[in-house]
Scaffold this active site. Structure first.
Site, PDB file in Angstrom:
ATOM      1  N   ASP A  85     -15.591  -1.344  33.256  1.00 54.09           N
ATOM      2  CA  ASP A  85     -16.494  -0.959  32.196  1.00 54.09           C
ATOM      3  C   ASP A  85     -16.098   0.477  31.826  1.00 54.09           C
ATOM      4  O   ASP A  85     -15.422   1.142  32.589  1.00 54.09           O
ATOM      5  CB  ASP A  85     -17.912  -1.024  32.777  1.00 54.09           C
ATOM      6  CG  ASP A  85     -18.934  -0.363  31.901  1.00 54.09           C
ATOM      7  OD1 ASP A  85     -19.182  -0.895  30.826  1.00 54.09           O
ATOM      8  OD2 ASP A  85     -19.479   0.672  32.307  1.00 54.09           O
TER       9      ASP A  85
HETATM   10  N1  LIG Z   1     -30.066   2.283  24.664  1.00 55.95           N
HETATM   11  C1  LIG Z   1     -29.176   2.624  23.716  1.00 55.95           C
HETATM   12  N2  LIG Z   1     -29.364   3.706  22.981  1.00 55.95           N
HETATM   13  C2  LIG Z   1     -28.476   4.060  22.032  1.00 55.95           C
HETATM   14  N3  LIG Z   1     -27.362   3.381  21.774  1.00 55.95           N
HETATM   15  C3  LIG Z   1     -27.124   2.280  22.455  1.00 55.95           C
HETATM   16  C4  LIG Z   1     -27.999   1.842  23.485  1.00 55.95           C
HETATM   17  N4  LIG Z   1     -27.500   0.714  24.030  1.00 55.95           N
HETATM   18  C5  LIG Z   1     -26.360   0.484  23.367  1.00 55.95           C
HETATM   19  N5  LIG Z   1     -26.118   1.400  22.444  1.00 55.95           N
HETATM   20  C6  LIG Z   1     -25.000   1.459  21.506  1.00 55.95           C
HETATM   21  O1  LIG Z   1     -24.268   0.268  21.652  1.00 55.95           O
HETATM   22  C7  LIG Z   1     -22.947   0.535  22.109  1.00 55.95           C
HETATM   23  C8  LIG Z   1     -22.541  -0.494  23.119  1.00 55.95           C
HETATM   24  O2  LIG Z   1     -23.318  -0.338  24.261  1.00 55.95           O
HETATM   25  P1  LIG Z   1     -22.856  -0.863  25.664  1.00 55.95           P
HETATM   26  O3  LIG Z   1     -23.810  -0.369  26.650  1.00 55.95           O
HETATM   27  O4  LIG Z   1     -22.627  -2.316  25.568  1.00 55.95           O
HETATM   28  O5  LIG Z   1     -21.456  -0.197  25.845  1.00 55.95           O
HETATM   29  P2  LIG Z   1     -21.029   1.317  26.104  1.00 55.95           P
HETATM   30  O6  LIG Z   1     -22.049   1.992  26.905  1.00 55.95           O
HETATM   31  O7  LIG Z   1     -20.659   1.981  24.826  1.00 55.95           O
HETATM   32  O8  LIG Z   1     -19.643   1.198  26.824  1.00 55.95           O
HETATM   33  P3  LIG Z   1     -19.226   0.313  28.060  1.00 55.95           P
HETATM   34  O9  LIG Z   1     -19.559  -1.078  27.735  1.00 55.95           O
HETATM   35  O10 LIG Z   1     -17.788   0.509  28.150  1.00 55.95           O
HETATM   36  O11 LIG Z   1     -19.965   0.854  29.219  1.00 55.95           O
HETATM   37  C9  LIG Z   1     -22.976   1.939  22.644  1.00 55.95           C
HETATM   38  O12 LIG Z   1     -21.757   2.597  22.483  1.00 55.95           O
HETATM   39  C10 LIG Z   1     -24.073   2.591  21.821  1.00 55.95           C
HETATM   40  O13 LIG Z   1     -23.547   3.040  20.619  1.00 55.95           O
END
Ligand SMILES: Nc1ncnc2c1ncn2[C@@H]1O[C@H](COP(=O)(O)OP(=O)(O)OP(=O)(O)O)[C@@H](O)[C@H]1O
Ligand SMILES: [Zn+2]
Length: 640
Positions: free
Chosen positions: A339
C-alpha cells in the site's frame, strides 16, 4: 516432567506444549550416583566375571535411584498398549535385565533420564526468551498522589489517567502520553530499533522503553496488563499454539514412526530365531537396541525449539509474528504488494497547494474542510483537519466512503471531501476542473476536492513524503529475489512518482479497497505466494486475503494488530526483508534438524539390525542427536 520423552510429549507423540510448565532443577546428585553405580556395574562385569551378583545389585540401585518413574509410567502405558517412548524404554530395560544385561539396562535409564532433563531445560530457555521481554517493564512507577506528592506504586495498581514521573535513565512502567517535558527515548523493547527517538508533549510512550535524557511526566493510557508490551507477549505466547506446516508434518510422522519401529523390533526378536534358526538371545538384544533407537524425541523436540526461538527473536526485532505458520510463510513468498500511504510514505501528508473556487473566504473554506475532515482518521483527513487552527463547525450524519472520502449533510447542503471518484459519485460534473486537477497532480500531489452539492468549492494539493527506509526496503526485497508491486487508492501520477522514488516498477493506482483485494486474489490464482503490506486503512480486505498480511504501525493502532498475520512495531518497511531472512533461516534450521534426526536414527537402525550397535550406543545417539538439534534450533535466538 514436561519434556519430550516425558509423559506430556511422546506419550501422545505431540509436539511438547511450550506454554508455561515448570521444569524442576536437574537432580544432579541422584544422576551422578546412579551413573556411577551403573558404570561400576559394567566395570565389575568385565574384570570380575564371578561377582555378577554385585553387578546386579549396583545396576538395581542405579535404577531405583532414577528410573522407577519412567518404568512405572512405561509399564502402565504398555498395559494399555499405548506405544509411548516410556513404554518402549521400559520394555527394553526390563528385557535387558531379564537376559542378564544388567549394567546396560541401568545405563540406558540413567542416560535417558539425563537427556530428558537437558531437553526440558532447552525448551524452557527458548520460552524464557519471550518472557524476558516482559520483564523489561519495571514493577513500580512514581505516581502523582492527590495531595500533590510523588509516590512509588506497583504498576498493577496504577489506573488510566494517573500521572507518572520518569527520571532520565529510568525504564517506563506503563503506556501513556507525555503531558510535561521533552526527552529522547530508546524504544528497542518495542520496535527493536535502539536509536533514541525524540518525544514531545502529546507523544506516546510505551512500557518497557528507556528514558535516556530528560525528566518528564506522562498520563497513563493503558493499565499494566494491557500495555503494548504486554499485548506483544500475549500474542507471541498464543503464536506458539499455532503450528507451522512443517511442524505438523513432523508430528504426523512421529505418530506412525514409533509403532512401526515397535513392530520391526518385535519381528526382529521373533522371525530369525523361529524361521531361520537364529540365536534367540542374540536377536532379542538387537530388538532391544531397536526399541531404544525408536525414540523420536530428537525429531519431535527440534521443530518447536526452532519455531519458538524464531518467534522470540522476531519479537525482539520489533516484528510481531502471530503464529508459527506465519513464521514459515515468509520463506515461501515470491511477491510483496505495498500500500502507499502510511506504508511506503510517512502517512503524514503536507498541504502543499490550495485553490479557492467558491465565493467564500479562504479562511471559511479551510474551516469547512477541517470540520468535515476531523471525523476521519485517514492521513489526508488528518492533515486537512490540522491545517485549520480555529473553531470548527459541528457536522452531522457523516458517511465515510472508503477509497473516496467523506460525505456529510448539514445546513441543508450535501458536502463531500475526497478524490475525483467521490465527486463522480456525488454527480459533480468534473469537466470544468480538469485542468486544475491535472496541474496539481502533475506536481506529484494528490488532489482533494471540497464539494458542495454539485459544485466544487476548493481544491487541496497534498503530498506525503517517502519514509527514509522505503527505498532500502524495496532494494533488500529485490536482492532476496522477491518481486514488488504497489497498490494505491491514489491517482496514477502520484502513485507512479512515489513508486519510482522507492524503486517499484509495477504500479496499480486508482484502486478501491475491494480492487486491492481482487489484485491480490488474481496474483494468488496465478500460483504466487504474495504478502500484502499495509497500514490497515483502506487495505484491510487485501491484508486479510493475501497469503501473508503485514501491518504497519502496530505501536499505534489496535486494528493493525488484529487483522494482520504480522505486525511491524515501528513503521519501518525494511523490517520486511529482515523477517523474510529470519523465516528462511529458521526453515533452514528446521530442515537441518529433521535431516539430522532422521538420518542418524536411520544409520543406527541399520547398525542394530546387523548386530553392530549396543544399547549404550543407541542411547548415546538418541541423546546426542537431541542435544544437537536443540542447540541448532536455539541458534534462531541469535539471528541478526
Ligand atoms: N477520509 C478521507 N478524507 C479525505 N480524502 C480521502 C479520505 N479517504 C480517501 N480519500 C481520498 O481518496 C484517495 C484514495 O484513498 P485511499 O485511502 O484508497 O488511498 P490513499 O490513502 O491515497 O493511498 P494508498 O491506497 O496507497 O494507501 C485519497 O488519496 C484521498 O484523496
Ligand atoms: Zn529420546
Amino acid at each position: 516432567m514436561s519434556n519430550c520423552c516425558g509423559s506430556s510429549a511422546c506419550s501422545s507423540n505431540e509436539t511438547p506444549s511450550l506454554a508455561p510448565a515448570k521444569v524442576s532443577p536437574i537432580p544432579y546428585i541422584k544422576l551422578f550416583f546412579a551413573g556411577g553405580a551403573a558404570l561400576l556395574a559394567e566395570v565389575i562385569g568385565w574384570i570380575l566375571p564371578g561377582w555378577g551378583w554385585i553387578s546386579l545389585m549396583l545396576a538395581l540401585s542405579a535404577i531405583a535411584l532414577c528410573g522407577t518413574d519412567i518404568l512405572k509410567r512405561g509399564w502402565l502405558s504398555l498395559l494399555k498398549f499405548d506405544l509411548t517412548i516410556n513404554a518402549l524404554m521400559s520394555l527394553a530395560v526390563t528385557c535387558a535385565l531379564l537376559i542378564g544385561h544388567w549394567a546396560e539396562a541401568a545405563m540406558v535409564l540413567v542416560l535417558f533420564t539425563l537427556a530428558e532433563w537437558i531437553e526440558g531445560k532447552s525448551v524452557e530457555r527458548a520460552r524464557h526468551a519471550i518472557q524476558s521481554v516482559l520483564s523489561l517493564a519495571p514493577d513500580t512507577a512514581r505516581i502523582l498522589m492527590s495531595d500533590g506528592h510523588w509516590q512509588s506504586l506497583p504498576v498493577t495498581q496504577v489506573k488510566i489517567g494517573q500521572r507518572v514521573q520518569v527520571q532520565p535513565g529510568e525504564r517506563i512502567g506503563l503506556d501513556g502520553r507525555i503531558v510535561k517535558g521533552h526527552t529522547f527515548i530508546n524504544q528497542a523493547a518495542i520496535t527493536g530499533e535502539s536509536l533514541a527517538v525524540e518525544k514531545q508533549l502529546g507523544d506516546s510512550v510505551y512500557a518497557g522503553t528507556l528514558n535516556e535524557t530528560e525528566l518528564f511526566e506522562f498520563q497513563v493510557t493503558a493499565e499494566a496488563a494491557n500495555t503494548t508490551l504486554a499485548r506483544i507477549i500475549k500474542r507471541v505466547e498464543e503464536a506458539q499454539a499455532d503450528k507451522a506446516p512443517t511442524q505438523r508434518l513432523v508430528d504426523q510422522f512421529a505418530r506412525v514412526y514409533t509403532p512401526i519401529i515397535f513392530f520391526i523390533a518385535l519381528a526382529t526378536a521373533l522371525v530369525p530365531p523361529i524361521f531361520f534358526g537364529g540365536a534367540f538371545f542374540d536377536w532379542l538384544y538387537r530388538a532391544l537396541v531397536l526399541l531404544v533407537i525408536a525414540c523420536p524425541c530428537a525429531l519431535v523436540i527440534s521443530t518447536p525449539v526452532t519455531i519458538v526461538s524464531g518467534l522470540a527473536r522476531a519479537a525482539r526485532l520489533g516484528i510481531l509474528i502471530k503464529g508459527g505458520s506465519h513464521l514459515e510463510a515468509g520463506s515461501r513468498l515470491n511477491r510483496v504488494a505495498f500500500d502507499k500511504t502510511g506504508t511506503l510514505t510517512q502517512g503524514q501528508p503536507e498541504l502543499r497547494s490550495f485553490k479557492n473556487l467558491s465565493g467564500m473566504s479562504d479562511e471559511e473554506l479551510q474551516q469547512l474542510a477541517s470540520s468535515i475532515a476531523q471525523h476521519s482518521s485517514h492521513p489526508v483527513s488528518k492533515t486537512l483537519t490540522l491545517a485549520y487552527v480555529g473553531e470548527r463547525l459541528t457536522v452531522e450524519t457523516l458517511i465515510a466512503m472508503p477509497g473516496q472520502g467523506l460525505q456529510v449533510e448539514f445546513n441543508k447542503h450535501r458536502y463531500g471531501l475526497g478524490n475525483d471518484r467521490l465527486a463522480r459519485a456525488m454527480g459533480v460534473p468534473l469537466e470544468a476542473y480538469k485542468a486544475d486537477v491535472a496541474r496539481i497532480e502533475s506536481q506529484g500531489e494528490s488532489c482533494v476536492l471540497l464539494i458542495e452539492d454539485a459544485r466544487v468549492l476548493g481544491l487541496f494539493g497534498v503530498a506525503d513524503p517517502v519514509k527514509p527506509n522505503s527505498q532500502e526496503a524495496i532494494r533488500d526485497l529485490h536482492s532476496l529475489g522477491l518481486r514488488t508491486l504497489m497498490l494505491s487508492g491514489d491517482n496514477l501520477n502520484t502513485a507512479g512518482a512515489i513508486a519510482q522514488e522507492v524503486g517499484i516498477t509495477d504500479v496499480k493506482a486508482n484502486l478501491m479497497p475491494e480492487d486491492k483485494l481482487n489484485v491480490i486474489k488474481k496474483i494468488m490464482e496465478e500460483g504466487q505466494q504474495v504478502a500484502m503490506v499495509g497500514d490497515g486503512i483502506n487495505d484491510a480486505p487485501a491484508l486479510a486475503q493475501a497469503n501473508l498480511g503485514l501491518a504497519m504501525g502496530a505501536a499505534g493502532t489496535d486494528t493493525a494488530i488484529e487483522t494482520a498475520d504480522i505486525a511491524l512495531m515501528d513503521d519501518d518497511p525494511s523490517k520486511i526483508a529482515t523477517y523474510i531472512r529470519l523465516s528462511r533461516f529458521c526453515m533452514r534450521l528446521l530442515k537441518q534438524n529433521i535431516a539430522l534426526a532422521i538420518g542418524i536414527k536411520f544409520i543406527f537402525i541399520l547398525l542394530a539390525f546387523q548386530g553392530q550397535a549396543s544399547m549404550w550406543m543407541a542411547v548415546f545417539a538418541d541423546m546426542g542427536v537431541s542435544l544437537l538439534v536443540v542447540a541448532n534450533g536455539l541458534r534462531a535466538l541469535k539471528f541478526k
